[in-house]
Design an enzyme around this catalytic site. Sequence first.
Site, PDB file in Angstrom:
ATOM      1  CG  HIS A  23      38.747  36.294  51.970  1.00  0.00           C
ATOM      2  ND1 HIS A  23      39.138  35.605  50.850  1.00  0.00           N
ATOM      3  CD2 HIS A  23      38.428  35.349  52.893  1.00  0.00           C
ATOM      4  CE1 HIS A  23      39.050  34.301  51.083  1.00  0.00           C
ATOM      5  NE2 HIS A  23      38.630  34.125  52.311  1.00  0.00           N
ATOM      6  CG  ASP A  30      40.635  35.738  47.870  1.00  0.00           C
ATOM      7  OD1 ASP A  30      39.424  35.631  48.153  1.00  0.00           O
ATOM      8  OD2 ASP A  30      41.416  36.439  48.529  1.00  0.00           O
ATOM      9  CG  HIS A  31      35.757  31.896  48.733  1.00  0.00           C
ATOM     10  ND1 HIS A  31      36.611  31.880  49.800  1.00  0.00           N
ATOM     11  CD2 HIS A  31      34.553  32.262  49.232  1.00  0.00           C
ATOM     12  CE1 HIS A  31      35.943  32.216  50.897  1.00  0.00           C
ATOM     13  NE2 HIS A  31      34.684  32.455  50.580  1.00  0.00           N
TER      14      HIS A  31
HETATM   15  C1  BG6 Z   1      37.569  31.279  54.313  1.00  0.00           C
HETATM   16  C2  BG6 Z   1      38.112  31.266  55.716  1.00  0.00           C
HETATM   17  O1  BG6 Z   1      38.554  31.657  53.398  1.00  0.00           O
HETATM   18  O2  BG6 Z   1      36.496  32.207  54.232  1.00  0.00           O
HETATM   19  C3  BG6 Z   1      37.021  30.932  56.706  1.00  0.00           C
HETATM   20  O3  BG6 Z   1      39.153  30.302  55.804  1.00  0.00           O
HETATM   21  C4  BG6 Z   1      35.835  31.854  56.557  1.00  0.00           C
HETATM   22  O4  BG6 Z   1      37.527  31.015  58.042  1.00  0.00           O
HETATM   23  C5  BG6 Z   1      35.404  31.899  55.086  1.00  0.00           C
HETATM   24  O5  BG6 Z   1      34.789  31.386  57.368  1.00  0.00           O
HETATM   25  C6  BG6 Z   1      34.341  32.967  54.876  1.00  0.00           C
HETATM   26  O6  BG6 Z   1      33.831  32.852  53.574  1.00  0.00           O
HETATM   27  P1  BG6 Z   1      32.350  33.315  53.218  1.00  0.00           P
HETATM   28  O7  BG6 Z   1      32.246  33.108  51.754  1.00  0.00           O
HETATM   29  O8  BG6 Z   1      31.420  32.470  54.035  1.00  0.00           O
HETATM   30  O9  BG6 Z   1      32.282  34.760  53.622  1.00  0.00           O
END
Ligand code: BG6
Length: 510
Positions: A261, A198-199
Amino acid sequence: MSSTQNPLREGLTHVATVPPFVLVIFGAGGDLTRRKLIPAIYNLMLDGLLPQEMAIVGFSRGDDTDETFRKMAHDAIEEFSRRPLEEDVWNTLQPMLHFVAADFDDAEAYKKLGTLLTKLDREAGTGGNRLFYCATPPSQYPVIAERLGAAGLNHARRDDSFVRLVVEKPFGHDTESAVALNRELHDVFEEGQIYRLDHYLGKETVQNILVFRFGNGIFEPVWNRQYIDHVQITVAESIGVGTRGGYYDHAGAARDMLQNHLMQLLALVAMEPPVAFSADAVRDEKVKVLRAIHPFTTREAVAESVRGQYEAGLVDGKDVPGYLDEVDVAADSRTETFVAARFLVDNWRWAGVPFYLRTGKRLAKRVSEIAIQFQRVPHRFFQSLDMPEIEPNVLTLRIQPDEGISLKFGAKVPGPTIRIQGVNMDFFYGSTFADQSPEAYERLVLDCLHGDSTLFTRHDEVETAWGLVSSLLNAWARETSPIPVYPAGSAGPEEAMALLEREGRRWRRL
Ligand code: BG6
């Protein structure tokens, strides 16, 4: 040259050395590989964090070759790396890149892959260590895992080597499919080999939640229902679904963002202190607090949540189309592009403290933050001065942009009378630390190589979060009334405001 002698490592002696490895990327022709994985590898290399004995193998359908894969990697670094391409680092990386062109279900190709990996162990000294990375649509995970198992590539050949599998979110579409996916992966890999990425957990500011809470003496004692009125977690985006309409229309904001997230952010803010900074200790506490969240009945799910879909509007001064006019979105789609929900955590620390979560696309601006609003001053000391009620203290953890932390408190406005104004005590990452923060993927890929799964989600965590989100999805599926809408560029549907206003609270302004 051994990895410990790597000249690029100078100045980084405090960071443990990554053992030799081969990274196999399934779906190497896709966006994730170009935008995130290759730039992450390049930047790790630039920082001297990777060993010399390494190789990257791209595995994808199509007719790519080592040469075209190398060219793609070169262009990807030029386009997406946070730091410019340096020729000497590229010259080291380039010959380490290899490609296998095959379908993910082609059993023969996995044998060929096995042969290549053995050859790399021999020629590049990669030590039998393999990191299999599924940068593919989730529907491909089971077949990749199964074929790896059938080819005998799912376990290490030696006691001192590793084999690990990385899968990206979404892990399943609902509780049942998440449980089924976990079962399919567990048929082939041990839980300890599986890294569910989960990034958000790789973001510096998200990791800093742990440091802020448990590395400081003054916050934890007030981190409870005695002092905190409520918590707001916002992940607002100004972008729309772009070219991802096909995926998004089957997912929606609850599956795409809330289940993973936002629930992760909630878990980090609300969990009890883990006994150690180790994978199981941290994840045990996260699961515990997720399990303590009050489960919604169907009626509660409807009452405690709001969804919405964006209509045409103005974002950053530009006209943008509504969701129904986006490419690959069904003309009568009821998919939500916004979700807000109120969660209660039924435990001693949090009983009665609402956690309001919201996320959406095409909102007024991009901001991810956690705002902890403290209770109002209990003793109305200044009552006699006939002034408006003092604003409560708010601690804001800014995840992005303007990464930092601020604490709002009341200060006396200079002058002959007592007037109180809310002011901010601010910490900004950008101006405090000279070093640019690494990208989330750099940290997470590095952790996979080190075998540290603290920042990855365990199967029980994923399933528990799905349980909560599925109850919302199931309740919405029974609804026939039109889905609330909001103009692109706004703060979301009006119904979301009501979710807080009925309790005398307000969302923070976007
Ligand atoms: C991803 C979603 O996991 O996270 C996207 O699939 C979203 O829809 C993105 O735009 C948002 O990531 P960050 O790091 O730009 O907040």
